[in-house]
Design an enzyme around this catalytic site. Structure first.
Site, PDB file in Angstrom:
ATOM      1  N   ILE A  59       8.734  23.563  24.245  1.00  0.00           N
ATOM      2  CA  ILE A  59       8.822  22.296  23.523  1.00  0.00           C
ATOM      3  C   ILE A  59       8.619  21.185  24.548  1.00  0.00           C
ATOM      4  O   ILE A  59       8.892  21.360  25.729  1.00  0.00           O
ATOM      5  CB  ILE A  59      10.151  22.122  22.748  1.00  0.00           C
ATOM      6  CG1 ILE A  59      11.364  22.339  23.652  1.00  0.00           C
ATOM      7  CG2 ILE A  59      10.210  23.055  21.564  1.00  0.00           C
ATOM      8  CD1 ILE A  59      12.695  22.146  22.915  1.00  0.00           C
ATOM      9  N   ASP A  60       8.106  20.055  24.101  1.00  0.00           N
ATOM     10  CA  ASP A  60       7.736  18.973  25.001  1.00  0.00           C
ATOM     11  C   ASP A  60       8.931  18.441  25.778  1.00  0.00           C
ATOM     12  O   ASP A  60      10.091  18.560  25.349  1.00  0.00           O
ATOM     13  CB  ASP A  60       7.107  17.819  24.213  1.00  0.00           C
ATOM     14  CG  ASP A  60       5.839  18.224  23.488  1.00  0.00           C
ATOM     15  OD1 ASP A  60       5.195  19.191  23.934  1.00  0.00           O
ATOM     16  OD2 ASP A  60       5.504  17.578  22.480  1.00  0.00           O
ATOM     17  N   LYS A  61       8.641  17.820  26.901  1.00  0.00           N
ATOM     18  CA  LYS A  61       9.685  17.256  27.758  1.00  0.00           C
ATOM     19  C   LYS A  61      10.656  16.380  26.979  1.00  0.00           C
ATOM     20  O   LYS A  61      11.880  16.509  27.119  1.00  0.00           O
ATOM     21  CB  LYS A  61       9.028  16.437  28.880  1.00  0.00           C
ATOM     22  CG  LYS A  61      10.015  15.671  29.743  1.00  0.00           C
ATOM     23  CD  LYS A  61       9.301  14.734  30.695  1.00  0.00           C
ATOM     24  CE  LYS A  61      10.295  13.859  31.440  1.00  0.00           C
ATOM     25  NZ  LYS A  61       9.618  12.856  32.300  1.00  0.00           N
ATOM     26  N   THR A  82      11.149  16.239  23.754  1.00  0.00           N
ATOM     27  CA  THR A  82      11.658  16.844  22.523  1.00  0.00           C
ATOM     28  C   THR A  82      12.891  17.660  22.886  1.00  0.00           C
ATOM     29  O   THR A  82      12.860  18.428  23.850  1.00  0.00           O
ATOM     30  CB  THR A  82      10.606  17.756  21.873  1.00  0.00           C
ATOM     31  OG1 THR A  82       9.453  16.969  21.535  1.00  0.00           O
ATOM     32  CG2 THR A  82      11.152  18.415  20.609  1.00  0.00           C
ATOM     33  N   ARG A  96       3.623  15.890  16.431  1.00  0.00           N
ATOM     34  CA  ARG A  96       3.267  14.533  16.842  1.00  0.00           C
ATOM     35  C   ARG A  96       1.836  14.190  16.427  1.00  0.00           C
ATOM     36  O   ARG A  96       1.564  13.096  15.914  1.00  0.00           O
ATOM     37  CB  ARG A  96       3.445  14.403  18.353  1.00  0.00           C
ATOM     38  CG  ARG A  96       4.872  14.661  18.814  1.00  0.00           C
ATOM     39  CD  ARG A  96       4.969  14.935  20.301  1.00  0.00           C
ATOM     40  NE  ARG A  96       4.607  13.774  21.096  1.00  0.00           N
ATOM     41  CZ  ARG A  96       4.473  13.790  22.416  1.00  0.00           C
ATOM     42  NH1 ARG A  96       4.614  14.927  23.084  1.00  0.00           N
ATOM     43  NH2 ARG A  96       4.163  12.683  23.060  1.00  0.00           N
TER      44      ARG A  96
END
EC number: 5.4.99.-
Length: 302
Positions: free
Chosen positions: A136-138, A140, A236
């Site tokens: 998962i993104d930084k 998030t 996103r």
């Protein structure tokens, strides 16, 4: 790893680095140009330059270099472990933490923290991403599963491939969604104008996001998202595509947004079959305080 591609008619006259960028969407165009410079790419068995214009029927053979072995140091960083046994970990990743080391982030990552907590992780993804099955993104927050053994890693990866892992996210988006439920089915690939971004593109990989509205406010909507696929930046990109970008998103959101140091996105629910015992495991974590504070302020405004 060596790969082969026969140039398609629609790729006629395109630069070789652009064609390969479409075939290697996990790599930047500059990385691909470095492969060409290092003579790892051949067209019809000939070394070429990055500006070579492809012809229909050309045979491209390229070798993706192995990542340089880099030592990942365990770091005593507190982490929220939701579940653990000898095969699997489930972690509630905080917002602002990178999942695994990379050239720009060799320390302070989730992998550094997990290695301090537990020395044994699967080696399938190599030295820089031990145990990491998905990301998962930084910016998030939320639930992430980690494999401690290669057997567990293989089993979890198969479930992701078969789309049997349950993943639900919460997000706050700009605009008021009229429909209570919906599905965004639009392929995602690298943005042709900005290789650091993803976008909905015709030749992208299949990407499907289901959503339902949790609450509506003046100018904003609180939504729950269920992933059918797991493309980079999927939620996103999809919500920007339909005109409802995520609050706080520095990459895909509007310039005027609620400043919360990154997108309002939280991986709330994670469910999967234990890769060894076959038991169904399901976990849920509330969004962080910063996320909930935005909702409280929106409720007050109406």
């Amino acid at each position: 790893m060596t790969n082969t591609h026969i140039v398609l008619p629609e790729e006629q006259t395109q630069r070789i680095d652009k064609v390969l960028a479409e075939r290697n969407q996990d790599y930047s165009r500059s990385q691909i140009q470095s492969w060409i410079k290092d003579k790892l790419v051949k067209v019809n068995n000939q070394i070429v330059k990055s500006n070579y214009k492809c012809q229909a029927g050309d045979t491209i053979i390229w070798t993706i270099p192995e990542p340089e072995p880099l030592d990942v140091e365990p770091e005593n960083i507190p982490i929220d472990i939701v579940y653990e046994d000898e095969h699997v970990l489930v972690v509630n990743k905080p917002k602002g933490m990178v999942v695994h080391p990379s050239a720009g982030h060799m320390g302070g990552t989730l992998v550094n923290a997990i290695l301090y907590h537990c020395q044994d992780l699967s080696g399938i993804n190599g030295v820089l991403r031990p145990g990491i099955v998905h990301r998962i993104d930084k910016d998030t927050s939320g639930l992430l599963m980690v494999a401690k053994t290669d057997q567990a890693h293989t089993g979890l990866a198969e479930q992701l491939s078969n789309k049997t892992v349950k993943r639900k996210y919460e997000a706050i988006v700009h605009g008021v969604l009229e429909h209570d439920y919906g599905t965004i089915d639009a392929p995602i690939g690298r943005d042709q104008k900005d290789r650091q971004k993803m976008n909905v593109v015709d030749q992208g990989k299949d990407a499907v996001t289901h959503f339902n509205v949790l609450d509506r406010y003046e100018g904003f909507t609180h939504v729950e998202c269920k992933l059918e696929t797991g493309r980079t930046h999927q939620i996103r990109v999809h919500f920007r595509y339909i005109g409802f970008p995520l609050v706080g998103d520095p990459k895909y959101g509007p310039r005027k947004t609620i400043d919360i140091n990154g997108q309002a996105l939280h991986a709330r629910v994670l469910g999967f079959e234990h890769p060894i015992t076959n038991e169904w495991l399901e976990f849920e974590k509330e969004p962080p305080e910063e996320f909930q504070q935005v909702l409280k302020e929106l409720q007050i405004k109406g």
